[in-house]
Design a protein around this motif. Structure first.
Motif, PDB file in Angstrom:
ATOM      1  N   SER A 197      -6.257   7.106   8.430  1.00 17.04           N
ATOM      2  CA  SER A 197      -7.063   6.221   7.591  1.00 17.04           C
ATOM      3  C   SER A 197      -6.814   6.576   6.134  1.00 17.04           C
ATOM      4  O   SER A 197      -7.121   7.688   5.692  1.00 17.04           O
ATOM      5  CB  SER A 197      -8.552   6.392   7.906  1.00 17.04           C
ATOM      6  OG  SER A 197      -8.761   6.301   9.294  1.00 17.04           O
ATOM      7  N   PHE A 198      -6.235   5.622   5.400  1.00 15.78           N
ATOM      8  CA  PHE A 198      -5.932   5.849   3.993  1.00 15.78           C
ATOM      9  C   PHE A 198      -7.049   5.287   3.136  1.00 15.78           C
ATOM     10  O   PHE A 198      -7.498   4.159   3.340  1.00 15.78           O
ATOM     11  CB  PHE A 198      -4.611   5.171   3.614  1.00 15.78           C
ATOM     12  CG  PHE A 198      -3.411   5.823   4.233  1.00 15.78           C
ATOM     13  CD1 PHE A 198      -2.782   6.875   3.588  1.00 15.78           C
ATOM     14  CD2 PHE A 198      -2.923   5.388   5.457  1.00 15.78           C
ATOM     15  CE1 PHE A 198      -1.668   7.480   4.156  1.00 15.78           C
ATOM     16  CE2 PHE A 198      -1.825   5.995   6.019  1.00 15.78           C
ATOM     17  CZ  PHE A 198      -1.189   7.037   5.379  1.00 15.78           C
ATOM     18  N   ASN A 199      -7.499   6.083   2.180  1.00 19.11           N
ATOM     19  CA  ASN A 199      -8.507   5.692   1.228  1.00 19.11           C
ATOM     20  C   ASN A 199      -8.049   6.232  -0.119  1.00 19.11           C
ATOM     21  O   ASN A 199      -7.180   7.093  -0.150  1.00 19.11           O
ATOM     22  CB  ASN A 199      -9.852   6.322   1.591  1.00 19.11           C
ATOM     23  CG  ASN A 199     -10.813   5.266   2.078  1.00 19.11           C
ATOM     24  OD1 ASN A 199     -10.960   4.233   1.416  1.00 19.11           O
ATOM     25  ND2 ASN A 199     -11.418   5.518   3.215  1.00 19.11           N
ATOM     26  N   ALA A 200      -8.653   5.763  -1.146  1.00 14.34           N
ATOM     27  CA  ALA A 200      -8.245   6.254  -2.460  1.00 14.34           C
ATOM     28  C   ALA A 200      -8.274   7.777  -2.461  1.00 14.34           C
ATOM     29  O   ALA A 200      -9.302   8.407  -2.234  1.00 14.34           O
ATOM     30  CB  ALA A 200      -9.182   5.718  -3.535  1.00 14.34           C
TER      31      ALA A 200
ATOM     32  N   ARG B  39       0.878  -1.169   0.000  1.00 11.82           N
ATOM     33  CA  ARG B  39       0.000   0.000   0.000  1.00 11.82           C
ATOM     34  C   ARG B  39       0.915   1.219   0.000  1.00 11.82           C
ATOM     35  O   ARG B  39       1.782   1.345   0.867  1.00 11.82           O
ATOM     36  CB  ARG B  39      -0.864   0.010   1.250  1.00 11.82           C
ATOM     37  CG  ARG B  39      -1.843  -1.145   1.250  1.00 11.82           C
ATOM     38  CD  ARG B  39      -2.397  -1.392   2.619  1.00 11.82           C
ATOM     39  NE  ARG B  39      -3.559  -2.281   2.521  1.00 11.82           N
ATOM     40  CZ  ARG B  39      -4.096  -2.878   3.544  1.00 11.82           C
ATOM     41  NH1 ARG B  39      -3.618  -2.717   4.750  1.00 11.82           N
ATOM     42  NH2 ARG B  39      -5.130  -3.664   3.379  1.00 11.82           N
ATOM     43  N   VAL B  40       0.695   2.083  -0.937  1.00 10.17           N
ATOM     44  CA  VAL B  40       1.640   3.185  -1.125  1.00 10.17           C
ATOM     45  C   VAL B  40       0.882   4.510  -1.154  1.00 10.17           C
ATOM     46  O   VAL B  40      -0.122   4.636  -1.853  1.00 10.17           O
ATOM     47  CB  VAL B  40       2.418   3.004  -2.448  1.00 10.17           C
ATOM     48  CG1 VAL B  40       3.384   4.174  -2.649  1.00 10.17           C
ATOM     49  CG2 VAL B  40       3.182   1.686  -2.441  1.00 10.17           C
ATOM     50  N   ALA B  41       1.374   5.458  -0.407  1.00 14.34           N
ATOM     51  CA  ALA B  41       0.776   6.798  -0.434  1.00 14.34           C
ATOM     52  C   ALA B  41       1.877   7.801  -0.736  1.00 14.34           C
ATOM     53  O   ALA B  41       2.990   7.677  -0.222  1.00 14.34           O
ATOM     54  CB  ALA B  41       0.127   7.116   0.906  1.00 14.34           C
ATOM     55  N   ILE B  42       1.572   8.778  -1.547  1.00 19.41           N
ATOM     56  CA  ILE B  42       2.518   9.860  -1.790  1.00 19.41           C
ATOM     57  C   ILE B  42       1.851  11.151  -1.368  1.00 19.41           C
ATOM     58  O   ILE B  42       0.738  11.467  -1.807  1.00 19.41           O
ATOM     59  CB  ILE B  42       2.949   9.887  -3.269  1.00 19.41           C
ATOM     60  CG1 ILE B  42       3.792   8.622  -3.525  1.00 19.41           C
ATOM     61  CG2 ILE B  42       3.779  11.145  -3.562  1.00 19.41           C
ATOM     62  CD1 ILE B  42       3.971   8.297  -4.964  1.00 19.41           C
TER      63      ILE B  42
ATOM     64  N   ARG C 160      -1.923  10.688  -2.985  1.00 12.47           N
ATOM     65  CA  ARG C 160      -2.052   9.674  -4.034  1.00 12.47           C
ATOM     66  C   ARG C 160      -1.853   8.329  -3.347  1.00 12.47           C
ATOM     67  O   ARG C 160      -0.775   8.035  -2.842  1.00 12.47           O
ATOM     68  CB  ARG C 160      -0.979   9.895  -5.111  1.00 12.47           C
ATOM     69  CG  ARG C 160      -1.007  11.306  -5.709  1.00 12.47           C
ATOM     70  CD  ARG C 160      -0.380  11.340  -7.089  1.00 12.47           C
ATOM     71  NE  ARG C 160       1.040  11.067  -7.083  1.00 12.47           N
ATOM     72  CZ  ARG C 160       1.970  11.984  -6.761  1.00 12.47           C
ATOM     73  NH1 ARG C 160       1.609  13.209  -6.406  1.00 12.47           N
ATOM     74  NH2 ARG C 160       3.248  11.684  -6.818  1.00 12.47           N
ATOM     75  N   TYR C 161      -2.930   7.554  -3.319  1.00 12.37           N
ATOM     76  CA  TYR C 161      -2.861   6.307  -2.560  1.00 12.37           C
ATOM     77  C   TYR C 161      -3.254   5.136  -3.431  1.00 12.37           C
ATOM     78  O   TYR C 161      -4.273   5.173  -4.128  1.00 12.37           O
ATOM     79  CB  TYR C 161      -3.784   6.379  -1.338  1.00 12.37           C
ATOM     80  CG  TYR C 161      -3.786   5.116  -0.484  1.00 12.37           C
ATOM     81  CD1 TYR C 161      -2.685   4.793   0.311  1.00 12.37           C
ATOM     82  CD2 TYR C 161      -4.886   4.265  -0.475  1.00 12.37           C
ATOM     83  CE1 TYR C 161      -2.679   3.655   1.087  1.00 12.37           C
ATOM     84  CE2 TYR C 161      -4.882   3.116   0.305  1.00 12.37           C
ATOM     85  CZ  TYR C 161      -3.773   2.819   1.079  1.00 12.37           C
ATOM     86  OH  TYR C 161      -3.777   1.688   1.857  1.00 12.37           O
TER      87      TYR C 161
END
Lengths: 591, 370
Positions: free
Chosen positions: B283-286, B253-256, B308-309
């Motif tokens: 909490s990460f979501n699209a 799972r990648v977030a920028i 950007r996830y």
């Protein structure tokens, strides 16, 4: 075999009935003293003199300066159920006088020689002589206002009772108990006592319980006690209790008055003692002197002829109120151990107690008087920053709204600061232990523990006893924030740990806690919680010898102040020691 | 011993050395500076027995010799002297006179023999590294060392020197920082050393960026040397934990995120986070990162940040301070975060960093309660 004819039933002659009844009220000289003093107090006496001879076996004389009686009343007073204190059964509810049954004088009279001198005003008075319940003669005399009752040859006509009297010393001790308890109940009355002609006790009228205690037991004893003063609901709890650090060092004394009446009540005493939990070692009991005031109709005093016991309409809230009040008193920084005598003037003078007044809820302060604790305890918690133990250097400094005195670390073990009353030392380990203990207890009860995952899980190899201790308390460890996997045999993998403070060493903490809990078989859930929280707190706390930064000391000070019982650590040792200016001045020869 | 030195040179030399003098010590001579007059000039040295710093400054030496002088007093005097040449002369073994303009001082010291010997580090087999590269590694990793004394290994920075590259790693067991960069082959053998951060701090302070340092290892000491100044430090012994194993390889799972915006949001959250744990929830979501924090007796806070996830939604807890700390050192405008699961390590890396070095930070999560 001859059968005796069954005895006939007959109504007892009144003299015998009186003697039987007398047994309930008058069992020994001390009960005579009690009844007579109560009568004196009910007569509004401001001064009571008691003279005892031969432990009361020979003579008991109680004189007062109360309202006295007219000649007719004086004679009537010796009759059974003769009283001026109530008129109808309805008066029994909320009765405020000590006596009201109208039995005492009649009972005493029936088993002794009695002389009653009384005068409603200075001048013309009455002398009544009676023996064995019969009035011998009534004659006019001249005397001061008030009443003197002299009981001699107690139980002369009741050999069964006489045989059971103890030696004069033993009876004297019982009398002293009774007088002491009356003296504590009615502190506004001057009391003097002589035994075989020797003056034994002379108590001036006192404004406060502390003054009265000082007169009875000495100033040093009274000076060390802590003030209790709290109002919870309609219950007012006031008095003095022992500092936990002093508990067990002197004779334990317990005194309890309810609405101005000295009573024995194990429930209330137990509630007060419960407040000491975790501050004193198990098995020792604290000295307590408590005045409990409840609404007059919430208590029934007509349970016992000697009125030593009372019945409460609602016992649970009362006991809880008492526990809270005492805990609050112990919760001040003042409750720490003192070296030297503490200041008396420190205690705000309270008005003389109005022992017989009913509770006036409006008039009671909701917060009690300002105890002027070392910490000005503010009820406005929202203004204070939350406690942060041993904050890391990078954390922002605590908000300057709290007054933290400049702290100095001594011997890498104690924090020292100056206070109006003297110099105060705080043991950093004990203090931190107390902070963590209360936090862990909260955590165990709420199960709300942050667990920091470890990059490198720790492996612990345990002995069989330790693994057993772990298995038993596994769930509690998890609630504290440990994530521990069994790894077969006696090996544990610790994957996450709580972070109570930056210096926390989780491996050592788990290891030492398990070692300490080995073989521990406390059954109760609460007891297990307390035991685990105390052990983990002890092992997790900073140690003596750790150098603390000023920020850490500040944070610890604030966190400690916000605990419920700052002055005591979880082993019953003192956390705080005060060295009063008095003591320091004395050592330097300044006074 | 007798020499004349300019006031500025004396101040310069003392400034380099005094930082290595311990504030409190049980060995009185450690509070002193060793002053040696040689043909080349004078050499000033100080040590706390863990770290030693020595530096040479130019001076006009009349007679050679050596003595130790209280460091604090000498620095204070040097600071207050008038702008004039300073003449220092030893009188016997433990006293000096200092003259500058019309000022005259006599200072008691201790004999040179009492000063501890410097660690034996031979520079004949040494690495040569540009100080700027070294300082870059130090400043991106040494913040992450542990300050807790229970695991001394973690109190140091692991420095791996290889023929083609060097790498520094530091961790306190909760978060880790790792940076590596290629270097020119120097011929010296590969080595792993655990260096106290205090020594690395001295390196950063003492050596200008463009200097070439000679670095050599002794028995259990490490020496750093430039033409005039040298630093010696004791090494921490023992095997460093196997950090390679804990660096996740399969985080899917990648977030920028924008580094500044993420930092601001985290700082807002920490206000309400518990002082004790600094726990926050992310909490990460699209396309969206939501923050939330609830602290009993204090309150709660929420925030949102467009990111950007890619990957399945994820709820994860962190000590916000650890994230903030790492973000301070990320050298790019955007940061790349990767995750696997709420109880597994997260990584933070610079996004779009055109640099020969590579940088990775790792933060372990905090347990979340639902």
């Amino acid at each position: 075999m001859s059968v005796a004819s069954p005895p006939r039933i007959a109504v007892l002659p009144s003299a015998v009935a009186d003697q039987i009844a007398a047994g309930e009220v008058v069992e020994r000289p001390s009960s005579v003293v009690k009844e007579l003093i109560e009568n004196a107090l009910d007569a509004g006496a401001s001064s009571v003199d008691v003279a005892i001879e031969d432990g009361g076996r020979q003579t008991i004389r109680v004189s007062d300066d109360g309202c006295g009686m007219s000649p007719d009343d004086a004679v009537l007073a010796l009759e059974r159920h003769a009283t001026s204190k109530i008129r109808s059964a309805a008066d029994l509810v909320g009765v405020r006088s000590f006596g009201f049954r109208g039995e005492a004088l009649a009972a005493m009279c029936s088993v002794s020689h009695l002389e009653l001198e009384t005068a409603p005003d200075d001048g013309a008075g009455t002398l009544v002589r009676a023996a064995g319940g019969a009035i011998l003669d009534v004659s006019p005399i001249a005397r001061r206002r008030g009443t003197t009752v002299r009981i001699s040859r107690l139980f002369y006509n009741a050999p069964a009772r006489l045989k059971f009297l103890r030696g004069s010393r033993s009876e004297w001790r019982a009398i002293v108990e009774v007088i002491g308890s009356m003296a504590l109940t009615r502190r506004d009355v001057r009391v003097s006592v002589t035994n075989d002609g020797k003056p034994m006790l002379s108590l001036p009228a006192s404004a406060t319980l502390r003054e009265r205690l000082a007169a009875i037991y000495g100033g040093a004893f009274a000076g060390r006690l802590l003030d209790v003063d709290d109002v919870i609901g309609t219950t007012h709890v006031a008095g003095l209790v022992e500092r936990p650090s002093d508990v067990g060092t002197a004779t334990r004394r317990a005194f309890l008055s309810v609405n101005g009446r000295a009573v024995r009540d194990t429930g209330i005493v137990r509630a007060a003692e419960a407040a000491y939990r975790s501050t004193i070692p198990a098995g020792v009991r604290p000295t307590i002197f408590l005045d409990v005031t409840v609404a007059a109709d919430a208590v029934d005093v007509n349970v016992h002829p000697a009125k030593a016991e009372v019945r409460f309409r609602d016992r649970w809230p009362l006991e809880r109120a008492i526990e809270n009040a005492v805990a609050r008193a112990l919760g001040t920084f003042d409750a720490g151990a003192t070296l030297g005598r503490s200041h008396w003037t420190f205690v705000p003078p309270s008005p003389p107690p109005q022992a017989l007044a009913p509770v006036d809820v409006e008039a009671l302060h909701p917060d009690g008087p300002d105890l002027e604790g070392l910490f000005e305890i503010s009820n406005n918690d929202t203004l204070e920053p939350p406690p942060s133990p041993a904050a890391p250097a990078s954390a922002p400094p605590p908000a300057p709204t709290t007054d933290v005195p400049p702290l100095t670390q001594l011997h890498r073990t104690y924090m020292l600061f100056e206070h109006e009353q003297g110099v105060v030392l705080i043991d950093q380990h004990s203090a931190h232990e107390r902070v963590l203990y209360e936090r862990f207890m909260g955590t165990l009860e709420r199960g709300e523990a942050p667990a920091q995952r470890l990059l490198f899980p720790m492996t612990l190899h345990l002995g069989p006893a330790e693994s057993e201790a772990f298995e038993r308390d596994r769930e509690l460890f998890e609630r504290l924030g440990f994530e521990i996997d069994g790894f077969g045999g006696h090996t544990l993998i610790v994957r996450a740990v709580p972070m109570p403070h930056p210096r926390f060493d989780p491996e050592r903490c788990v290891r030492e806690t398990l070692a300490a809990l080995t073989g521990d078989r406390d059954a109760g859930v609460h007891a297990r919680h307390e035991r685990l929280a105390a052990t983990v707190a002890c092992k997790a706390a900073i140690k003596g010898g750790d150098l603390l930064s000023p920020g850490e000391m500040r944070a610890l000070y604030i966190a400690l102040r916000d605990t419920k019982l700052p002055a005591h650590d979880v082993h019953g040792r003192a956390t705080i020691v005060q060295l009063t200016w008095d003591e320091i001045d004395r050592r330097f020869g300044r006074r | 011993m007798r020499f004349t030195i300019s006031r500025e040179k004396l101040q310069e030399g003392l400034a380099a050395v005094t930082a290595s003098i311990p504030a409190k010590t049980t060995l009185p001579v450690l509070a002193n500076i060793l002053v040696e007059a040689t043909e080349k000039g004078i050499r000033l040295s100080g040590t706390d027995l863990d770290i030693a710093v020595t530096t040479e400054v130019a001076a006009d030496v009349e007679t050679t010799g050596a003595i130790t002088i209280p460091a604090k007093k000498l620095s204070e005097i040097a600071r207050e002297l008038p702008p004039a040449p300073v003449r220092i002369a030893a009188v016997g073994e433990q006293r000096i006179t200092l003259d500058c303009g019309r000022s005259h001082f006599k200072i008691l010291g201790l004999p040179r023999d009492e000063f501890p010997a410097f660690p034996n580090v031979k520079f004949n087999e040494s690495w040569r590294i540009r100080s700027g590269d070294l300082i870059k590694l130090i400043s991106h990793t040494s913040f992450a060392v542990s300050t807790e004394e229970s695991r001394p290994i973690l109190n140091g920075v692991l420095w791996e020197l290889r023929p083609e590259m060097m790498r520094m790693v530091a961790t306190n067991g909760h978060r880790l920082a790792k940076m590596e960069m290629p270097i020119k082959s120097t011929g010296a053998p590969a080595s792993d050393m655990i260096v106290p951060p205090k020594a690395l701090e001295q390196i950063r302070r003492l050596f200008p960026e463009d200097e070439e340092l000679e670095i050599a290892k002794g028995e259990n000491h490490l020496g750093f040397r430039s033409p005039f100044t040298a630093v010696f430090t004791r090494l921490i012994e023992g095997p460093y934990p196997p950090y390679e194993q804990v660096i996740p390889k399969d985080n899917n799972r990648v977030a920028i995120a924008d580094r500044t915006a993420l930092t601001s949001a985290l700082r807002r959250m920490t206000i309400i986070a518990s002082d004790q744990t600094h726990r926050i929830r992310m909490s990460f979501n699209a396309g969206m990162l939501k923050f939330s924090v609830q602290t009993p007796d204090l309150g709660e806070a929420n925030d949102e940040l467009a990111v950007r996830y890619t990957g399945d939604p994820l709820d994860i807890g962190f000590n916000a301070n650890y994230l903030l700390e790492v973000l301070r050192y990320i050298p790019t405008d955007e940061v790349r975060l990767t995750f696997k699961a709420p109880e597994r390590a997260a990584t933070l890396e610079p996004e779009g960093w055109a640099d020969p070095a590579s940088y990775l930070c790792l933060v372990m999560p905090l347990r979340l309660l639902d």
